[in-house]
Motif scaffolding. Structure first.
Motif, PDB file in Angstrom:
ATOM      1  N   ALA A  86      -2.929   0.901   2.966  1.00  0.00           N
ATOM      2  CA  ALA A  86      -2.996  -0.465   3.489  1.00  0.00           C
ATOM      3  C   ALA A  86      -4.451  -0.868   3.717  1.00  0.00           C
ATOM      4  O   ALA A  86      -4.874  -1.964   3.362  1.00  0.00           O
ATOM      5  N   GLN A  87      -5.198   0.043   4.295  1.00  0.00           N
ATOM      6  CA  GLN A  87      -6.593  -0.270   4.599  1.00  0.00           C
ATOM      7  C   GLN A  87      -7.389  -0.471   3.303  1.00  0.00           C
ATOM      8  O   GLN A  87      -8.183  -1.403   3.191  1.00  0.00           O
ATOM      9  N   GLY A  88      -7.159   0.382   2.316  1.00  0.00           N
ATOM     10  CA  GLY A  88      -7.858   0.244   1.043  1.00  0.00           C
ATOM     11  C   GLY A  88      -7.534  -1.082   0.376  1.00  0.00           C
ATOM     12  O   GLY A  88      -8.416  -1.768  -0.149  1.00  0.00           O
ATOM     13  N   ALA A 101      -6.421  -3.853   1.854  1.00  0.00           N
ATOM     14  CA  ALA A 101      -7.002  -4.950   2.643  1.00  0.00           C
ATOM     15  C   ALA A 101      -8.488  -5.071   2.354  1.00  0.00           C
ATOM     16  O   ALA A 101      -9.016  -6.170   2.171  1.00  0.00           O
ATOM     17  N   GLU A 102      -9.139  -3.932   2.280  1.00  0.00           N
ATOM     18  CA  GLU A 102     -10.581  -3.894   2.028  1.00  0.00           C
ATOM     19  C   GLU A 102     -10.924  -4.558   0.701  1.00  0.00           C
ATOM     20  O   GLU A 102     -11.846  -5.356   0.613  1.00  0.00           O
ATOM     21  N   ARG A 152     -10.296  -8.395   0.809  1.00  0.00           N
ATOM     22  CA  ARG A 152     -10.976  -9.195   1.829  1.00  0.00           C
ATOM     23  C   ARG A 152     -12.054 -10.124   1.270  1.00  0.00           C
ATOM     24  O   ARG A 152     -12.107 -11.300   1.657  1.00  0.00           O
TER      25      ARG A 152
END
Lengths: 351, 351
Positions: A84-86, A88-89, A92
DNA sequence: ATCAAGCATGTTATCGGTATCATTACAAGT
DNA sequence: ACTTGTAATGATACCGATAACATGCTTGAT
């Protein structure tokens, strides 16, 4: 809740700056289209009114929400959180916002979430897994937006895919244990007849089993018990079941490091030496697998990279689709890596 | 991407069912207002067209998005992931969707995210932490929606708050180590002069230090090094610094279990016995703290509960605010719990 | 001097719903 | 018979932006 003065709209800004709404819109969306002097005037007005544009209205009008739906089994698994973080990154910079939903490993819940999410008119859907309910499949198809299935390699992809082969992961695990000279080999997974099932874990078990069969070994010791998501307790519990069924088992593959850790602790408690009495391996390369004593042999996947690659793919596709070109469906395989550590060792007595 | 037939709108449904748009809207929003026969007709039309309502348009019209913004330092920390999941869980029955943003422990990033999120017109904001930039504070105030600060107890809350006192956590840690008879006491935290800082960790250190001072002890051994978020390496690194500075240190508090685990491993490597040579404790009650050998003494907080309580609070507040009543600002303290495990033991030589 | 091209800006018409008020019909109370 | 109330539905007017086209004014080529 603080009292709210009615929020300024684009119209208020335009009046204060003495221009039309469109000019304000342009200043925000594409400043170069507006002359410097008016642009400054508009900016000042925006500042004065502390105007915050309303993207809800903008989305309705432009038919682009800049939402990306991400559907994962859970956020509580660090691997999925990394993905998820990857994702979103990667999204962005282009100002996309993630709409995260989690299914608790339930397909009906996935369907419910997809339905709810589609009402938000996302620009794309990212979904973990390659198996969905019929209705979910149809909804996604009809949505007419890019779809990326992640965390596995689908045989019949809906659209794009980014992941690795869970089946091959299972095979690699079995081959590793075989290569060490083990013959009585088992595995620990979760039940597939409950409503919460780990389909990717099951693929790993399937791959694992296929190798056992090819080697002429029995797959009786592949244990499926407990519901997804697996836990430390799950590992301890299923190991117990396995030992009861086959006390002489030499090697075990757990579908997740979490299970593997639980199994390792259970071995400690029972005085079973790992390795030596038992070789043990897991999947996922969780932090805890590295920190255990001994550190657990596992299969590493780069969860964050799955997210990042998905994001990059989507940026391309979304860009092209706005240019009305049809992007070819891509299938990215990010692979995996066997990490040999302290819990697997050659069989004591070679045949 | 599959070819898309143009999506059906409410108008299409109404025509097919031979009613007005409003009736369709009512069938969806409040079925009891519509007679059974027409309701059935409308439902059939919805089915036939596989109509999916457009919440973007609905939100614009009704001025309610059913979005809740949740701003957290990172999703990669299982504690924050738990909070997110708890919050989502609590809000789901009322059909709220979480808009998750993460700040990477940076206040400027938090401000940027808040600005971006407000453009989505969320019905409420949940934000981790009680310190924000001036601009961020103003934006939140002006938004005129409920705000919940979580994961600490603010002195000057913007609106509502759900959390625990990080300062008191630090004090409890210091009191525990003092009670064991230790006198040379240190702590491991992250630097506060970089752009990514852990403000809640710093509060814990502040509480910790306050107790040391009250006991007439020095706070020289409170180490601040490395950027947030802390890692296993951070623990190893800062423990190294501490030992260099004060080889005779007896007890150490790490602001996070993650650091504590790293420090514990470093002790193993250096042949320092924990406990015995050194008492060590952490914070957060992460899984890994429980599974370490020896298991790490820590302070447990119920992260999932913070999310759930926040959700429940919001449901109340949002319900009331739609009824035009003004809800009083609530401050919920969920507390914490010292969990004594294997890494802390009484000082070897009592004074 | 004339006109096409291009820049800066304005006008108009949606986007797809919901809020609000209006209307109709029929049952019940007096 | 006449008012009154209520249940079911419809008509109209937005919500706050952007797309698409239109306009006016420069500028430079011919």
């Amino acid at each position: 809740m603080p009292p709210s003065s009615p929020k300024a709209t684009m119209h208020d800004v335009s009046r204060l700056a003495g221009v039309s709404k469109m000019t304000v819109s342009r200043v925000l969306a594409d400043p170069d289209l507006v002359s410097e002097s008016t642009r400054n005037r508009v900016m000042k007005a925006i500042e004065q009114l502390s105007y915050v544009p309303d993207r809800v209205a903008g989305s309705l009008s432009s038919r682009r929400t800049n939402f990306i739906t991400a559907i994962l089994p859970t956020l509580t698994n660090s691997n999925f959180a990394d993905t998820a973080q990857g994702l979103a990154e990667a999204m962005r910079p282009a100002d996309y916002q993630l709409l995260i939903g989690y299914t608790m490993y339930r397909l009906e819940e996935e369907e419910r979430i997809i339905r709810a999410m589609l009402a938000r008119r996302p620009d794309a859907i990212v979904v973990a897994g390659t198996t969905h309910t019929k209705a979910a499949n149809e909804m996604m198809l009809r949505a007419g937006i890019p779809i990326v299935e992640i965390w596995d390699t689908p045989e019949h992809p809906i659209d794009h895919a980014v992941g690795f082969s869970n089946y091959e992961v299972g095979r690699a695990a079995a081959l590793h244990l075989l290569a060490l000279g083990h013959r009585r080999i088992g595995a620990l997974g979760s039940r597939m007849d409950s409503d919460a099932k780990d389909l990717r874990g099951e693929s790993r078990l399937a791959g694992f089993t296929s190798v056992l069969r090819e080697a002429g070994l029995s797959d009786e010791l592949v244990i499926r018990a407990g519901q997804a998501p697996v836990s430390y307790d799950h590992g301890a519990l299923t190991l117990g079941i396995l030992l009861e069924q086959a006390p002489e088992v030499e090697a075990v593959f757990a579908v997740s490091d979490i299970s593997a850790v639980g199994a390792l602790m259970e071995c400690h408690r029972r005085g079973i030496k790992v390795p030596g009495d038992l070789s043990l391996m897991g999947f996922g390369d969780f932090d805890i697998a590295r920190q255990c004593v001994p550190a657990i042999t596992t299969i590493r996947i780069d969860a964050e990279q799955i997210g990042r690659r998905t994001g990059e793919l989507l940026l391309q596709v979304l860009d092209r689709s706005s240019a009305r070109e049809c992007a070819p469906a891509a299938a990215v395989n990010v692979g995996f890596e066997l990490v040999t550590r302290g819990t697997t060792a050659p069989a004591a007595k070679p045949r």
